[in-house]
Design a protein around this motif. Structure first.
Motif, PDB file in Angstrom:
ATOM      1  N   UNK A   1      10.228  -1.483  11.602  1.00 32.04           N
ATOM      2  CA  UNK A   1      11.405  -0.833  11.035  1.00 32.04           C
ATOM      3  C   UNK A   1      11.691  -1.325   9.616  1.00 32.04           C
ATOM      4  N   UNK A   2      11.582  -2.630   9.392  1.00 29.71           N
ATOM      5  CA  UNK A   2      11.853  -3.196   8.073  1.00 29.71           C
ATOM      6  C   UNK A   2      10.879  -2.634   7.037  1.00 29.71           C
ATOM      7  N   UNK A   3       9.595  -2.615   7.357  1.00 26.28           N
ATOM      8  CA  UNK A   3       8.596  -2.089   6.408  1.00 26.28           C
ATOM      9  C   UNK A   3       8.865  -0.614   6.133  1.00 26.28           C
ATOM     10  N   UNK A   4       9.183   0.143   7.179  1.00 26.26           N
ATOM     11  CA  UNK A   4       9.451   1.574   7.014  1.00 26.26           C
ATOM     12  C   UNK A   4      10.690   1.810   6.165  1.00 26.26           C
ATOM     13  N   UNK A   5      11.746   1.042   6.419  1.00 25.83           N
ATOM     14  CA  UNK A   5      12.996   1.212   5.680  1.00 25.83           C
ATOM     15  C   UNK A   5      12.830   0.839   4.212  1.00 25.83           C
ATOM     16  N   UNK A   6      12.126  -0.248   3.939  1.00 24.48           N
ATOM     17  CA  UNK A   6      11.893  -0.643   2.553  1.00 24.48           C
ATOM     18  C   UNK A   6      11.066   0.409   1.808  1.00 24.48           C
ATOM     19  N   UNK A   7      10.081   0.992   2.482  1.00 31.71           N
ATOM     20  CA  UNK A   7       9.271   2.013   1.814  1.00 31.71           C
ATOM     21  C   UNK A   7      10.066   3.295   1.599  1.00 31.71           C
TER      22      UNK A   7
ATOM     23  N   UNK B   1       7.711  -5.602  -6.247  1.00 31.32           N
ATOM     24  CA  UNK B   1       7.747  -7.048  -6.004  1.00 31.32           C
ATOM     25  C   UNK B   1       9.065  -7.457  -5.350  1.00 31.32           C
ATOM     26  N   UNK B   2      10.151  -6.806  -5.742  1.00 33.03           N
ATOM     27  CA  UNK B   2      11.447  -7.100  -5.138  1.00 33.03           C
ATOM     28  C   UNK B   2      11.434  -6.741  -3.651  1.00 33.03           C
ATOM     29  N   UNK B   3      10.887  -5.577  -3.321  1.00 31.23           N
ATOM     30  CA  UNK B   3      10.813  -5.156  -1.914  1.00 31.23           C
ATOM     31  C   UNK B   3       9.956  -6.121  -1.108  1.00 31.23           C
ATOM     32  N   UNK B   4       8.852  -6.562  -1.688  1.00 29.10           N
ATOM     33  CA  UNK B   4       7.999  -7.539  -1.004  1.00 29.10           C
ATOM     34  C   UNK B   4       8.738  -8.856  -0.803  1.00 29.10           C
ATOM     35  N   UNK B   5       9.570  -9.233  -1.772  1.00 24.77           N
ATOM     36  CA  UNK B   5      10.365 -10.450  -1.629  1.00 24.77           C
ATOM     37  C   UNK B   5      11.373 -10.347  -0.498  1.00 24.77           C
ATOM     38  N   UNK B   6      11.969  -9.163  -0.342  1.00 20.25           N
ATOM     39  CA  UNK B   6      12.902  -8.940   0.771  1.00 20.25           C
ATOM     40  C   UNK B   6      12.161  -9.058   2.094  1.00 20.25           C
ATOM     41  N   UNK B   7      10.970  -8.469   2.155  1.00 20.79           N
ATOM     42  CA  UNK B   7      10.161  -8.573   3.372  1.00 20.79           C
ATOM     43  C   UNK B   7       9.814 -10.022   3.667  1.00 20.79           C
ATOM     44  N   UNK B   8       9.415 -10.770   2.629  1.00 26.81           N
ATOM     45  CA  UNK B   8       9.084 -12.186   2.810  1.00 26.81           C
ATOM     46  C   UNK B   8      10.269 -12.966   3.382  1.00 26.81           C
ATOM     47  N   UNK B   9      11.461 -12.677   2.838  1.00 34.24           N
ATOM     48  CA  UNK B   9      12.652 -13.397   3.290  1.00 34.24           C
ATOM     49  C   UNK B   9      12.937 -13.110   4.758  1.00 34.24           C
TER      50      UNK B   9
ATOM     51  N   UNK C   1       0.813  -1.213   0.000  1.00 31.30           N
ATOM     52  CA  UNK C   1       0.000   0.000   0.000  1.00 31.30           C
ATOM     53  C   UNK C   1       0.844   1.259   0.000  1.00 31.30           C
ATOM     54  N   UNK C   2       1.908   1.272   0.796  1.00 28.52           N
ATOM     55  CA  UNK C   2       2.802   2.433   0.837  1.00 28.52           C
ATOM     56  C   UNK C   2       3.505   2.639  -0.497  1.00 28.52           C
ATOM     57  N   UNK C   3       4.044   1.567  -1.066  1.00 28.31           N
ATOM     58  CA  UNK C   3       4.804   1.697  -2.306  1.00 28.31           C
ATOM     59  C   UNK C   3       3.909   2.128  -3.467  1.00 28.31           C
TER      60      UNK C   3
ATOM     61  N   UNK D   1       4.998   9.175  14.489  1.00 25.19           N
ATOM     62  CA  UNK D   1       3.576   8.956  14.242  1.00 25.19           C
ATOM     63  C   UNK D   1       3.371   7.791  13.277  1.00 25.19           C
ATOM     64  N   UNK D   2       4.186   7.757  12.216  1.00 24.27           N
ATOM     65  CA  UNK D   2       4.079   6.658  11.248  1.00 24.27           C
ATOM     66  C   UNK D   2       4.437   5.326  11.892  1.00 24.27           C
ATOM     67  N   UNK D   3       5.535   5.305  12.655  1.00 29.83           N
ATOM     68  CA  UNK D   3       5.940   4.075  13.339  1.00 29.83           C
ATOM     69  C   UNK D   3       4.850   3.609  14.296  1.00 29.83           C
ATOM     70  N   UNK D   4       4.288   4.542  15.061  1.00 31.37           N
ATOM     71  CA  UNK D   4       3.266   4.182  16.039  1.00 31.37           C
ATOM     72  C   UNK D   4       2.034   3.587  15.389  1.00 31.37           C
TER      73      UNK D   4
END
Length: 205
Positions: A156-162, A183-191, A90-92, A126-129
């Motif tokens: 942190x991982x989701x925020x950093x990837x976005x 899709x690459x970012x989602x793959x990193x998150x999956x891993x 959603x962010x990306x 605020x975003x992290x919270x």
């Protein structure tokens, strides 16, 4: 010019400020340019905002509100893994759909770090919270027992990837490449989730 309620006029001026910051930087986003972009008299801007600092404070509140809206508008009906993927996608996709927002936030954060206030921290905290609360609720609702450290790390991982995606999109503005990079970012998150959450096959969104 038709009469416009003050709240609506303020919102238009704030949105115009974001566009001008994206196009010209903080220093180049003069009150005159902002007023012209909003199709409003300069006197109206000064009536709505006592000064540029007050206007920029409203801009930071707007930025925080946009992040909250993007995060909370995603349909997150599932376990922690699928919820994290939904939030990241959603962010990306939102960055792709709102090309002015990335450059504006980079300019604003850089500017804020040189000031005495804490506006940049406010936006991130605020975003992290908001994100952390959504992820924590997903884990609880799905009956997953996840310790707080892992929730913090996932946030942190989701925020950093976005953030990384947004910066790359700002520099290259290559939509076809950006769509592949989602899709690459989602793959990193999956891993990361497969290792840290023990999910061998993360849910797909």
């Amino acid at each position: 010019m038709a009469h416009m309620p003050a709240a609506e006029r303020r919102a238009e001026l704030v949105a115009a400020a974001v566009r001008m910051i994206a196009a010209h930087g903080v220093e180049g986003a003069t009150t005159r340019r902002i007023a012209q972009e909003a199709n409003a008299p300069l006197a109206t801007l000064h009536y709505c905002f006592a000064g540029k600092e007050v206007l920029f404070a409203a801009v930071f509140e707007y930025v925080s509100g946009q992040y909250r809206e993007v995060l909370t508008s995603n349909e997150v009906d599932g376990d922690l893994e699928s919820t994290a993927r939904t939030l990241l996608r959603g962010l990306l996709e939102w960055y792709l759909a709102n090309p002015d927002f990335g450059p504006a936030i980079v300019e604003l954060i850089s500017w804020a770090q040189r000031q005495e206030g804490k506006q940049a921290e406010m936006v991130y905290n605020d975003a992290f919270g908001t994100m952390r609360s959504i992820l924590e609720d997903a884990a609880k609702t799905s009956g997953q027992s996840i310790n707080e450290t892992i929730i913090d790390e996932l946030t942190y991982i989701v925020s950093t990837l976005s953030d990384g995606f947004a910066l790359n999109w700002l520099v290259f503005a290559d939509r076809a490449a950006a769509e592949r990079q989602i899709e690459l970012a989602l793959g990193v998150l999956d891993a990361w989730m497969a290792t840290s959450l023990g999910a061998s096959r993360p849910s797909k969104v």
